[in-house]
Design a protein around this motif. Structure first.
Motif, PDB file in Angstrom:
ATOM      1  N   GLY A   1       0.810  -1.216   0.000  1.00  0.00           N
ATOM      2  CA  GLY A   1       0.000   0.000   0.000  1.00  0.00           C
ATOM      3  C   GLY A   1       0.844   1.266   0.000  1.00  0.00           C
ATOM      4  O   GLY A   1       0.479   2.258  -0.637  1.00  0.00           O
ATOM      5  N   LEU A   2       1.964   1.250   0.712  1.00  0.00           N
ATOM      6  CA  LEU A   2       2.848   2.424   0.727  1.00  0.00           C
ATOM      7  C   LEU A   2       3.409   2.717  -0.659  1.00  0.00           C
ATOM      8  O   LEU A   2       3.629   3.874  -1.013  1.00  0.00           O
ATOM      9  CB  LEU A   2       3.999   2.208   1.711  1.00  0.00           C
ATOM     10  N   VAL A   3       3.633   1.678  -1.425  1.00  0.00           N
ATOM     11  CA  VAL A   3       4.171   1.875  -2.769  1.00  0.00           C
ATOM     12  C   VAL A   3       3.080   2.294  -3.744  1.00  0.00           C
ATOM     13  O   VAL A   3       3.268   3.187  -4.569  1.00  0.00           O
ATOM     14  CB  VAL A   3       4.877   0.582  -3.262  1.00  0.00           C
ATOM     15  N   MET A   4       1.927   1.660  -3.636  1.00  0.00           N
ATOM     16  CA  MET A   4       0.853   1.931  -4.594  1.00  0.00           C
ATOM     17  C   MET A   4       0.163   3.274  -4.356  1.00  0.00           C
ATOM     18  O   MET A   4      -0.296   3.908  -5.304  1.00  0.00           O
ATOM     19  CB  MET A   4      -0.185   0.809  -4.547  1.00  0.00           C
ATOM     20  N   VAL A   5       0.063   3.718  -3.098  1.00  0.00           N
ATOM     21  CA  VAL A   5      -0.561   4.999  -2.768  1.00  0.00           C
ATOM     22  C   VAL A   5       0.526   5.869  -2.131  1.00  0.00           C
ATOM     23  O   VAL A   5       0.769   5.786  -0.933  1.00  0.00           O
ATOM     24  CB  VAL A   5      -1.742   4.808  -1.792  1.00  0.00           C
ATOM     25  N   PRO A   6       1.196   6.677  -2.921  1.00  0.00           N
ATOM     26  CA  PRO A   6       2.343   7.435  -2.398  1.00  0.00           C
ATOM     27  C   PRO A   6       1.900   8.580  -1.473  1.00  0.00           C
ATOM     28  O   PRO A   6       1.712   9.712  -1.894  1.00  0.00           O
ATOM     29  CB  PRO A   6       3.030   7.954  -3.656  1.00  0.00           C
ATOM     30  N   VAL A   7       1.742   8.265  -0.191  1.00  0.00           N
ATOM     31  CA  VAL A   7       1.355   9.278   0.787  1.00  0.00           C
ATOM     32  C   VAL A   7       2.569   9.870   1.498  1.00  0.00           C
ATOM     33  O   VAL A   7       2.455  10.903   2.155  1.00  0.00           O
ATOM     34  CB  VAL A   7       0.367   8.697   1.823  1.00  0.00           C
ATOM     35  N   LEU A   8       3.700   9.227   1.389  1.00  0.00           N
ATOM     36  CA  LEU A   8       4.934   9.688   2.029  1.00  0.00           C
ATOM     37  C   LEU A   8       5.946  10.082   0.965  1.00  0.00           C
ATOM     38  O   LEU A   8       5.878   9.611  -0.170  1.00  0.00           O
ATOM     39  CB  LEU A   8       5.530   8.569   2.892  1.00  0.00           C
ATOM     40  N   PRO A   9       6.913  10.924   1.323  1.00  0.00           N
ATOM     41  CA  PRO A   9       8.022  11.188   0.390  1.00  0.00           C
ATOM     42  C   PRO A   9       8.787   9.888   0.108  1.00  0.00           C
ATOM     43  O   PRO A   9       8.703   8.917   0.858  1.00  0.00           O
ATOM     44  CB  PRO A   9       8.905  12.180   1.151  1.00  0.00           C
ATOM     45  N   HIS A  10       9.527   9.887  -0.978  1.00  0.00           N
ATOM     46  CA  HIS A  10      10.207   8.660  -1.417  1.00  0.00           C
ATOM     47  C   HIS A  10      11.156   8.104  -0.360  1.00  0.00           C
ATOM     48  O   HIS A  10      11.187   6.891  -0.133  1.00  0.00           O
ATOM     49  CB  HIS A  10      10.965   8.908  -2.723  1.00  0.00           C
ATOM     50  N   VAL A  11      11.918   8.960   0.282  1.00  0.00           N
ATOM     51  CA  VAL A  11      12.875   8.482   1.287  1.00  0.00           C
ATOM     52  C   VAL A  11      12.139   7.913   2.496  1.00  0.00           C
ATOM     53  O   VAL A  11      12.503   6.865   3.029  1.00  0.00           O
ATOM     54  CB  VAL A  11      13.836   9.618   1.698  1.00  0.00           C
ATOM     55  N   ALA A  12      11.073   8.577   2.908  1.00  0.00           N
ATOM     56  CA  ALA A  12      10.293   8.082   4.044  1.00  0.00           C
ATOM     57  C   ALA A  12       9.621   6.749   3.704  1.00  0.00           C
ATOM     58  O   ALA A  12       9.532   5.859   4.558  1.00  0.00           O
ATOM     59  CB  ALA A  12       9.249   9.116   4.449  1.00  0.00           C
ATOM     60  N   THR A  13       9.169   6.611   2.463  1.00  0.00           N
ATOM     61  CA  THR A  13       8.580   5.345   2.028  1.00  0.00           C
ATOM     62  C   THR A  13       9.616   4.229   2.076  1.00  0.00           C
ATOM     63  O   THR A  13       9.316   3.118   2.530  1.00  0.00           O
ATOM     64  CB  THR A  13       8.013   5.472   0.604  1.00  0.00           C
ATOM     65  N   LEU A  14      10.823   4.526   1.652  1.00  0.00           N
ATOM     66  CA  LEU A  14      11.900   3.533   1.690  1.00  0.00           C
ATOM     67  C   LEU A  14      12.181   3.079   3.119  1.00  0.00           C
ATOM     68  O   LEU A  14      12.284   1.881   3.397  1.00  0.00           O
ATOM     69  CB  LEU A  14      13.159   4.103   1.044  1.00  0.00           C
ATOM     70  N   PHE A  15      12.272   4.031   4.041  1.00  0.00           N
ATOM     71  CA  PHE A  15      12.537   3.678   5.438  1.00  0.00           C
ATOM     72  C   PHE A  15      11.349   2.945   6.057  1.00  0.00           C
ATOM     73  O   PHE A  15      11.529   2.024   6.871  1.00  0.00           O
ATOM     74  CB  PHE A  15      12.892   4.909   6.251  1.00  0.00           C
ATOM     75  N   ALA A  16      10.130   3.319   5.693  1.00  0.00           N
ATOM     76  CA  ALA A  16       8.944   2.628   6.207  1.00  0.00           C
ATOM     77  C   ALA A  16       8.905   1.187   5.728  1.00  0.00           C
ATOM     78  O   ALA A  16       8.596   0.267   6.500  1.00  0.00           O
ATOM     79  CB  ALA A  16       7.681   3.375   5.790  1.00  0.00           C
ATOM     80  N   ILE A  17       9.233   0.958   4.457  1.00  0.00           N
ATOM     81  CA  ILE A  17       9.242  -0.407   3.924  1.00  0.00           C
ATOM     82  C   ILE A  17      10.352  -1.222   4.583  1.00  0.00           C
ATOM     83  O   ILE A  17      10.157  -2.399   4.908  1.00  0.00           O
ATOM     84  CB  ILE A  17       9.390  -0.392   2.394  1.00  0.00           C
ATOM     85  N   ALA A  18      11.504  -0.610   4.810  1.00  0.00           N
ATOM     86  CA  ALA A  18      12.590  -1.319   5.496  1.00  0.00           C
ATOM     87  C   ALA A  18      12.183  -1.676   6.925  1.00  0.00           C
ATOM     88  O   ALA A  18      12.478  -2.780   7.410  1.00  0.00           O
ATOM     89  CB  ALA A  18      13.854  -0.472   5.499  1.00  0.00           C
ATOM     90  N   GLY A  19      11.492  -0.782   7.601  1.00  0.00           N
ATOM     91  CA  GLY A  19      11.004  -1.072   8.948  1.00  0.00           C
ATOM     92  C   GLY A  19       9.973  -2.190   8.956  1.00  0.00           C
ATOM     93  O   GLY A  19      10.010  -3.086   9.813  1.00  0.00           O
ATOM     94  N   LEU A  20       9.040  -2.143   8.003  1.00  0.00           N
ATOM     95  CA  LEU A  20       8.049  -3.210   7.902  1.00  0.00           C
ATOM     96  C   LEU A  20       8.713  -4.550   7.589  1.00  0.00           C
ATOM     97  O   LEU A  20       8.291  -5.597   8.099  1.00  0.00           O
ATOM     98  CB  LEU A  20       7.012  -2.868   6.826  1.00  0.00           C
ATOM     99  N   ALA A  21       9.751  -4.533   6.774  1.00  0.00           N
ATOM    100  CA  ALA A  21      10.481  -5.772   6.456  1.00  0.00           C
ATOM    101  C   ALA A  21      11.171  -6.329   7.694  1.00  0.00           C
ATOM    102  O   ALA A  21      11.167  -7.541   7.932  1.00  0.00           O
ATOM    103  CB  ALA A  21      11.492  -5.516   5.347  1.00  0.00           C
ATOM    104  N   ALA A  22      11.764  -5.454   8.501  1.00  0.00           N
ATOM    105  CA  ALA A  22      12.424  -5.910   9.730  1.00  0.00           C
ATOM    106  C   ALA A  22      11.413  -6.517  10.701  1.00  0.00           C
ATOM    107  O   ALA A  22      11.678  -7.559  11.324  1.00  0.00           O
ATOM    108  CB  ALA A  22      13.158  -4.742  10.383  1.00  0.00           C
TER     109      ALA A  22
END
Length: 120
Positions: free
Chosen positions: A35-56
């Motif tokens: 959802g973070l990728v498909m609906v870009p509600v965050l800046p690109h860098v914040a999306t990257l860190f959010a996805i990394a956090g979700l992966a962890a």
């Protein structure tokens, strides 16, 4: 020799509830990253860190719910082996990135001559 005669009791296996919770959490975490990728509600860098956090978090869910890793005395060697594997992979990744950065920095054509002109 006494350990060879001990029957396996299956204590380290998880319950259906544990597997169900792990499955639901994995689906929710995957859907959140998607959802973070498909609906870009965050800046690109914040999306990257959010996805990394979700992966962890998802790795932690898999380790606890599916691989049944915990801090009990029976799991001590499994946790130690996992920590060694994580450390080894981290060293390999960090070393590879360091080597690639240095190669990129030192092997760019014309970078040395342009730096020398700037110093003069």
């Amino acid at each position: 020799m006494a350990d060879l005669n001990r029957a396996y009791t299956g204590e380290s296996h998880g319950s259906v509830g544990s597997y169900g919770i792990g499955f639901v959490l994995s689906i929710v975490l995957t859907a959140a990253a998607f959802g973070l990728v498909m609906v870009p509600v965050l800046p690109h860098v914040a999306t990257l860190f959010a996805i990394a956090g979700l992966a962890a978090v998802q790795v932690f869910v898999h380790l606890v719910c599916f691989l049944h890793m915990n801090t009990s005395s029976e799991q001590r060697w499994n946790v130690t082996a996992f920590a060694f594997a994580v450390l080894t992979v981290a060293i390999l990744i960090a070393g590879s990135l360091w080597i690639m950065h240095n190669i990129s920095e030192h092997m760019v054509p014309g970078a040395a001559s342009s730096q020398m002109r700037m110093e003069m």
